[in-house]
Design an enzyme around this catalytic site. Structure first.
Site, PDB file in Angstrom:
ATOM      1  N   LYS A 138       0.853  -1.172   0.154  1.00 38.22           N
ATOM      2  CA  LYS A 138       0.067   0.161  -0.032  1.00 38.22           C
ATOM      3  C   LYS A 138       0.839   1.178  -0.026  1.00 38.22           C
ATOM      4  CE  LYS A 138      -4.476   0.958  -0.016  1.00 38.22           C
ATOM      5  NZ  LYS A 138      -5.517  -0.016  -0.355  1.00 38.22           N
TER       6      LYS A 138
HETATM    7  P1  NAD Z   1     -12.848   7.778  -3.121  1.00 36.77           P
HETATM    8  O1  NAD Z   1     -12.104   8.714  -2.806  1.00 36.77           O
HETATM    9  O2  NAD Z   1     -13.373   7.340  -4.504  1.00 36.77           O
HETATM   10  O3  NAD Z   1     -14.281   7.829  -2.349  1.00 36.77           O
HETATM   11  C1  NAD Z   1     -14.350   8.010  -0.726  1.00 36.77           C
HETATM   12  C2  NAD Z   1     -15.703   8.375  -0.550  1.00 36.77           C
HETATM   13  O4  NAD Z   1     -15.805   8.175   0.729  1.00 36.77           O
HETATM   14  C3  NAD Z   1     -16.189   9.963  -0.924  1.00 36.77           C
HETATM   15  O5  NAD Z   1     -17.487   9.865  -1.257  1.00 36.77           O
HETATM   16  C4  NAD Z   1     -15.775  10.708   0.432  1.00 36.77           C
HETATM   17  O6  NAD Z   1     -16.765  11.791   0.460  1.00 36.77           O
HETATM   18  C5  NAD Z   1     -16.462   9.839   1.398  1.00 36.77           C
HETATM   19  N1  NAD Z   1     -15.963   9.758   2.787  1.00 36.77           N
HETATM   20  C6  NAD Z   1     -14.483  10.286   3.335  1.00 36.77           C
HETATM   21  N2  NAD Z   1     -14.737  10.190   4.689  1.00 36.77           N
HETATM   22  C7  NAD Z   1     -16.014   9.818   4.920  1.00 36.77           C
HETATM   23  C8  NAD Z   1     -16.849   9.983   6.379  1.00 36.77           C
HETATM   24  N3  NAD Z   1     -16.177   9.887   7.266  1.00 36.77           N
HETATM   25  N4  NAD Z   1     -18.187   9.583   6.175  1.00 36.77           N
HETATM   26  C9  NAD Z   1     -18.893   9.515   5.139  1.00 36.77           C
HETATM   27  N5  NAD Z   1     -18.180   9.410   3.780  1.00 36.77           N
HETATM   28  C10 NAD Z   1     -16.743   9.707   3.627  1.00 36.77           C
HETATM   29  O7  NAD Z   1     -12.437   6.402  -2.502  1.00 36.77           O
HETATM   30  P2  NAD Z   1     -12.809   4.607  -2.691  1.00 36.77           P
HETATM   31  O8  NAD Z   1     -11.783   4.131  -3.928  1.00 36.77           O
HETATM   32  O9  NAD Z   1     -14.217   4.787  -3.172  1.00 36.77           O
HETATM   33  O10 NAD Z   1     -12.357   3.886  -1.392  1.00 36.77           O
HETATM   34  C11 NAD Z   1     -13.164   3.897  -0.415  1.00 36.77           C
HETATM   35  C12 NAD Z   1     -12.875   2.791   0.447  1.00 36.77           C
HETATM   36  O11 NAD Z   1     -12.803   1.498  -0.080  1.00 36.77           O
HETATM   37  C13 NAD Z   1     -11.554   2.905   1.174  1.00 36.77           C
HETATM   38  O12 NAD Z   1     -11.512   2.386   2.300  1.00 36.77           O
HETATM   39  C14 NAD Z   1     -10.550   2.165  -0.016  1.00 36.77           C
HETATM   40  O13 NAD Z   1      -9.226   1.653   0.755  1.00 36.77           O
HETATM   41  C15 NAD Z   1     -11.493   0.906  -0.126  1.00 36.77           C
HETATM   42  N6  NAD Z   1     -11.325   0.232  -1.447  1.00 36.77           N
HETATM   43  C16 NAD Z   1     -10.933   1.058  -2.395  1.00 36.77           C
HETATM   44  C17 NAD Z   1     -10.790   0.204  -3.810  1.00 36.77           C
HETATM   45  C18 NAD Z   1     -10.743   0.795  -4.981  1.00 36.77           C
HETATM   46  O14 NAD Z   1     -10.879   0.089  -6.082  1.00 36.77           O
HETATM   47  N7  NAD Z   1     -10.831   2.243  -5.186  1.00 36.77           N
HETATM   48  C19 NAD Z   1     -10.643  -1.307  -3.907  1.00 36.77           C
HETATM   49  C20 NAD Z   1     -10.837  -1.848  -2.451  1.00 36.77           C
HETATM   50  C21 NAD Z   1     -11.115  -1.030  -1.356  1.00 36.77           C
END
Ligand code: NAD
Length: 448
Positions: A138
């Site tokens: 990561k």
């Molecule tokens: P992103 O940046 O696209 O979106 C994050 C979202 O979470 C946004 O809508 C933001 O406003 C919201 N957010 C942030 N803090 C918040 C809070 N306290 N309460 C409510 N909403 C909040 O990120 P993403 O890629 O969608 O990632 C989200 C989660 O999924 C993370 O934990 C990431 O590690 C995990 N993840 C992502 C992927 C991927 O392919 N992008 C894969 C596996 C896991």
């Protein structure tokens, strides 16, 4: 069983200026609360709990308690006003016994080395659970991209890539998007690495735009994987998914795409939220209208056609299936007792603390853990890497069909362990992943 080290940490209080900052130790209960929020402590508590149920050699578990390599870099960036700002960045290789390391890059003000270590550990576990030939990595940069221009983000990305260039590579460590990073940022990473290398190296990073070696279906893959997991869960638990009330915290890549797919497949999406707050409508929200609103306004906070819910109360809304898809530690001992869902499917990494897990288990709420539930992203990243290396690209239909096969198989394997061993789904996923990892460590032996 070795216990998690929970050092009592000094905390800075902020008395009125001009007095000096005073350092006071935390009381035991405050220290426990701080430890609850440290993702690395959470991850190690999960590992210890799994280890207590298994018969794995102590040295293998000890290896997993120590990331293979951690790199901290400083990233000087010329800002638009001419000043130079130094950002701190990290890349962690947690384990590489099953293959090259794989894991996203996060841009966020709360990024820390412990958070990156935890996320890298969960990547090791996740790749083992869905049986991909990868270890876990990561990366992250401490920054607030919402306050930076596109040019500043590009310069920071290119310099960060340069600083970690010797650490990454298609057969070493393959980054991908995570919170606040996207296909454009992956393009800059790929281009910078390729400039250093002297030729195009698309396999160095996944989550790229399709025009430069990205995979069809990668953008929606994590949300789609969350859906496949939930649909298989419904089959195994014998309930009809159609018409279930679904609430999704986070409306970014994972949450936004999951919301669209669940609605498209006949579920009632009653709640969605982002960092600014949540939206709720018992009869079901119009997810497509909210998606368009977010495209136009950058946030869903002011979308008019729904009840408003405070961001920190969102997980308590009435629903059948709750999908946390934002950040770590959003389900804690403070709100676990108030959750109304019957099932929690973790789209985010580390959203549920160990203390919350215990409360949810006592209340009979099933948690499908992150290392299974959000593995759709890394699975299609794996497909992208394979396509880049072969320079032979697949149709979206093929990608989604292969994704479904892998997710459904992993879900069935974890559920079978859950039933057979009478353990919760998180422990079942750890048992599956740790057994695969331990087998790899044993077969490879110890060098030298
Ligand atoms: P992103 O940046 O696209 O979106 C994050 C979202 O979470 C946004 O809508 C933001 O406003 C919201 N957010 C942030 N803090 C918040 C809070 N306290 N309460 C409510 N909403 C909040 O990120 P993403 O890629 O969608 O990632 C989200 C989660 O999924 C993370 O934990 C990431 O590690 C995990 N993840 C992502 C992927 C991927 O392919 N992008 C894969 C596996 C896991």
């Amino acid at each position: 069983m070795p216990t998690v080290r929970r050092k009592s940490m000094p905390v800075k209080t902020a008395p009125p200026a001009p007095k000096k900052t005073v350092e006071v130790p935390l009381s035991p209960s405050a220290a426990a609360a701080a430890a609850e929020e440290n993702p690395w402590h959470q991850a190690m508590a999960q590992l210890d709990r799994a280890a207590a149920h298994m018969n794995i050699e102590p040295f293998i578990l000890d290896r997993l308690r120590h990331p293979k390599r951690t790199l901290t870099v400083s990233i000087p960036v010329r800002m638009d006003d001419g000043t130079v700002k130094i950002f701190e960045g990290y890349r962690v290789h947690h384990n590489m016994d099953r293959g090259p390391a794989k894991g996203g890059i996060r841009y966020h003000p709360s990024v820390s080395l412990d958070e990156v270590k935890a996320l890298a550990f969960w990547m090791t576990m996740k790749c083992a659970v869905v049986n991909l030939p990868y270890g876990g990595a990561k990366g992250g940069v401490v920054c607030n991209p919402k306050e930076m221009s596109i040019g500043e983000i590009e310069r920071m990305t290119r310099r960060f890539t340069t600083e970690i260039a010797s650490f990454i590579g298609p057969d070493k460590d393959i980054p991908a998007p995570d919170v606040n990073t996207n296909p454009q940022i992956m393009s800059w990473l790929m281009d910078t690495y390729s400039q250093i290398h002297g030729s195009s190296v698309p396999g160095v990073v996944t989550g790229k735009p399709v025009d430069i070696g990205g995979s069809l279906g990668r953008q929606e893959a994590t949300g789609r994987g969350v859906f496949y997991d939930t649909r298989e869960l419904a089959t195994l638990e014998r309930f009809d998914l159609r018409g279930q009330r679904v609430a999704i915290q986070g409306f970014g890549n994972v949450g936004g795409n999951a919301a669209r797919i669940f609605q498209e497949r006949g579920c009632r999406v009653v709640g969605v939220s982002d960092v600014g707050g949540g939206l709720y409508r018992a009869s079901g929200l119009d997810v497509e209208a909210i998606w368009r609103w977010r495209q136009k306004h950058g946030s869903i906070e002011k979308y008019p056609d729904a009840e408003k819910v405070a961001a920190d109360k969102f997980v308590e809304v009435p629903c059948d299936i709750l999908i946390p898809a934002a950040m770590e530690n959003t389900i804690t001992k403070a709100n676990a007792g108030k959750i109304q869902a019957k099932y929690i499917v973790e789209g985010a990494n580390g959203p549920t603390t160990t203390e919350a897990d215990e409360i949810l288990a006592k209340r009979g709420i099933m948690v499908v853990p992150d290392i299974l539930a959000n593995a759709g992203g890394v699975t299609v990243s794996y497909f992208e890497w394979v396509q880049d290396i072969q320079a032979f690209f697949w149709s979206e239909k093929d990608v989604n069909a292969k994704l479904q096969d892998i997710i459904v198989k992993a879900m069935r394997e974890v559920y079978e362990i859950h039933k057979r061993e009478k353990v919760d789904m998180r422990l079942a996923a750890f048992i599956l992943g740790l057994n695969r990892l331990a087998a790899a460590v044993r077969m490879r032996g110890l060098f030298p």
